[in-house]
Design a protein around this motif. Structure first.
Motif, short mmCIF file in Angstrom:
data_model
loop_
_atom_site.label_atom_id
_atom_site.label_comp_id
_atom_site.label_asym_id
_atom_site.label_seq_id
_atom_site.Cartn_x
_atom_site.Cartn_y
_atom_site.Cartn_z
N HIS A 69 0.86 -1.18 0.00
CA HIS A 69 0.00 0.00 0.00
C HIS A 69 0.91 1.24 0.00
N PRO A 70 1.45 1.63 -1.15
CA PRO A 70 2.48 2.68 -1.18
C PRO A 70 2.01 4.04 -0.72
N GLU A 71 0.70 4.31 -0.76
CA GLU A 71 0.22 5.62 -0.36
C GLU A 71 -0.58 5.57 0.94
N ALA A 72 -0.45 4.48 1.68
CA ALA A 72 -1.10 4.42 2.99
C ALA A 72 -0.40 5.40 3.93
N ASP A 108 3.10 5.46 9.54
CA ASP A 108 3.07 5.38 11.00
C ASP A 108 4.53 5.43 11.45
N ASP A 109 4.92 6.54 12.05
CA ASP A 109 6.33 6.72 12.41
C ASP A 109 6.82 5.62 13.34
N ALA A 110 5.97 5.17 14.25
CA ALA A 110 6.39 4.14 15.20
C ALA A 110 6.71 2.83 14.48
N TRP A 111 6.02 2.59 13.35
CA TRP A 111 6.23 1.36 12.59
C TRP A 111 7.27 1.51 11.48
N HIS A 112 7.85 2.70 11.36
CA HIS A 112 8.88 2.94 10.34
C HIS A 112 8.40 2.56 8.94
N GLY A 113 7.13 2.83 8.66
CA GLY A 113 6.58 2.56 7.34
C GLY A 113 6.08 1.15 7.12
N ALA A 114 6.24 0.28 8.10
CA ALA A 114 5.93 -1.14 7.90
C ALA A 114 4.44 -1.42 7.76
N THR A 115 3.57 -0.45 8.08
CA THR A 115 2.14 -0.65 7.88
C THR A 115 1.77 -0.60 6.40
N ASP A 121 13.54 -0.71 19.18
CA ASP A 121 12.35 0.07 18.85
C ASP A 121 11.59 -0.44 17.63
N ASN A 122 11.59 -1.74 17.39
CA ASN A 122 10.77 -2.30 16.32
C ASN A 122 9.45 -2.77 16.91
N VAL A 123 8.38 -2.04 16.60
CA VAL A 123 7.06 -2.43 17.11
C VAL A 123 6.27 -3.19 16.05
N PHE A 156 10.91 -5.65 9.79
CA PHE A 156 12.19 -6.07 9.18
C PHE A 156 12.06 -6.24 7.67
N PHE A 157 10.91 -6.76 7.21
CA PHE A 157 10.71 -6.91 5.77
C PHE A 157 10.73 -5.57 5.04
N TYR A 158 10.06 -4.56 5.61
CA TYR A 158 9.87 -3.30 4.90
C TYR A 158 11.19 -2.59 4.59
N PRO A 159 12.13 -2.46 5.53
CA PRO A 159 13.40 -1.81 5.18
C PRO A 159 14.17 -2.55 4.09
N ILE A 160 14.08 -3.89 4.08
CA ILE A 160 14.76 -4.64 3.02
C ILE A 160 14.12 -4.32 1.68
N LYS A 161 12.79 -4.26 1.65
CA LYS A 161 12.08 -3.94 0.40
C LYS A 161 12.48 -2.56 -0.11
N GLN A 162 12.67 -1.61 0.82
CA GLN A 162 13.03 -0.26 0.40
C GLN A 162 14.43 -0.20 -0.22
N VAL A 163 15.34 -0.97 0.30
CA VAL A 163 16.73 -0.95 -0.19
C VAL A 163 16.92 -1.91 -1.36
#
Length: 440
Positions: free
Chosen positions: A201-204, A207-214, A272-274, A280-287
């Motif tokens: 969902h690229p335009e969802a 959530d700063d606490a989730w570092h974009g993982a939502t 601080d990973n909530v 963990f998946f989302y940062p890998i997808k970004q890079v």
């Protein structure tokens, strides 16, 4: 008296013999390995599927279930899978002993499924899973799914090398169409570098606490486990000093990425990973976007939007003659993925997350005519939850099999590597204390 000559009598004998010979040749021409005397073009797809117990025709699934409440949810999810699958099926389940025992009792009711089914349980105590996560060196999360959730990142190690590709689903969801459609749609689209696919969902809202993982959901995934093994998707201190054939140190995919995303404490563990595994998946997808594909949102009709993308039985006042244009207009702006909203989103996997209940399929609200969730999907949930396991006995007697077993060699890939290479075990990292819900 007319007496037939010897020659004439011989002709009368040879003609029917020749006819029999020709018929045998034709039967041989059209016969096949499953014993059918029909050409492949005339045989039904179900006949072909029933005769296949291995090979590319088999769909492979994986689930993770720990604890009895999770197992009771998983039973409904697995039942929905068996209700719709159109091909031979393998199911690999990482489970606690009580969860496996509960599911084994349900599966024992099915002895002639529509297609061959093989179920393998990998029963390990939660502490073994936690130990593998600990060997990665950094991973930690305060998400409620901690051990079971983070194991999604280690499926390529937890399952044996004989399992090459899988579809994975959380246990709080339902398949309402044939999952073979997803298998056939997504894996042919994998590029040589693709390893994983899940909804995006690229335009969802961020959530700063989730570092974009939502913006992603690992609730349903397609995974090429072989490719994940090749690149060593997850690290381990057992791998620390390994070098490849070119003399280069093998680096796990995620470790360096996470250091730039999260805060680590003195122990080296992330604090601080909530977002659990999605964190963990989302940062890998970004890079490394080349490693990922997006699953169609039809396979993630999620309750986390509170509206299921405005898709459900009550849309158009419950009419069954809704047009595609009407459905597209209604769901527009609700998915966080405008590209998906340009075409019809057909509900295929319903995901009932974001509600704090132990077992979503026995939630009393499904029978409340005033509840929004019940209006949208209540009759569907009750159908699958109450469907009898014995009704899955659909094939003729003796034509299919249901095989259920527990795996015996329960080692993660890094443990096997350690045993084969004899590396010394470095000192164990100390974990930060958790909230006590998941003792390790």
């Amino acid at each position: 008296m007319n007496v037939l000559s010897f020659l004439e009598r011989r002709k009368l004998f040879l003609i029917p013999l020749a006819c029999v010979f020709i018929l045998l040749l034709l039967a041989s021409r059209f016969s096949n390995q499953d014993g059918s005397s029909w050409p492949a073009s005339l045989r039904s797809s179900s006949s072909t599927a029933l005769s296949t117990s291995s090979g590319s025709n088999v769909i492979s699934f994986a689930f993770i279930t720990y604890g009895l409440d999770s197992a009771k949810e998983a039973a409904v999810t697995v039942k929905s899978l068996l209700m719709h699958i159109s091909r031979p099926l393998e199911i690999h389940i990482l489970a606690s002993d009580d969860a496996a025992t509960y599911l084994e009792a349900r599966l024992a009711l099915v002895h002639r499924p529509a297609h061959n089914v093989k179920v393998v349980f990998y029963v390990r105590p939660e502490r073994d899973l936690a130990a593998r996560i600990d060997r990665e060196g950094q991973m930690w999360s305060i998400h409620h799914s901690y051990v079971g959730g983070l194991m999604k990142l280690f499926l390529h190690e937890a399952l044996p090398p004989s399992v090459h590709r899988i579809l994975f689903a959380d246990t709080d969801g339902l398949f309402i169409v044939d999952p073979a459609l997803l298998w056939d749609q997504i894996f042919p689209q994998f590029s040589p570098t693709t390893m994983l696919a899940f909804p995006y969902h690229p335009e969802a809202p961020l959530d700063d606490a989730w570092h974009g993982a939502t913006r992603i959901c690992s609730c349903i995934m397609a995974a090429d486990l072989d490719r994940m093994r090749e690149v060593r998707f997850m690290g381990s201190r057992y791998y620390a000093d390994e070098v490849d054939s070119m003399g280069r140190v093998v680096r796990p995919v995620g470790s360096a990425i996470w250091k730039g995303t999260y805060t680590t404490g003195e122990s080296g563990k992330i604090e601080d990973n909530v977002g659990g595994d999605q964190g963990f998946f989302y940062p890998i997808k970004q890079v490394h976007p080349e490693m990922f594909m997006d699953l169609p949102l039809s396979w993630e009709i999620t309750s986390c939007t509170r509206t299921f993308f405005e898709i459900g039985l009550d849309i158009s006042d419950g009419r069954d003659d809704t047009t595609e244009a009407e459905a597209i207009a209604v769901s527009k702006g609700h998915t966080g993925n405008p590209e998906e909203e340009k075409s019809l989103i057909v509900p295929s996997f319903l995901h009932f997350n974001c509600k704090d209940v132990d077992n979503i399929f026995v939630w009393p609200g499904w029978e409340d005519p005033t509840d929004d969730w019940a209006k949208r999907w209540g009759p569907t949930v009750l159908h699958y939850a109450r469907y009898k396991w014995i009704w899955l006995n659909r094939a003729p007697k003796g034509s299919t099999t249901m095989s259920v077993s527990r795996a015996s060699d329960l080692r993660f890939a890094d443990e096997i590597w350690f045993e084969e290479n004899g590396m010394p075990d470095p000192p164990r990292h100390e974990r930060p204390k958790n909230d006590g819900l998941h003792p390790l």
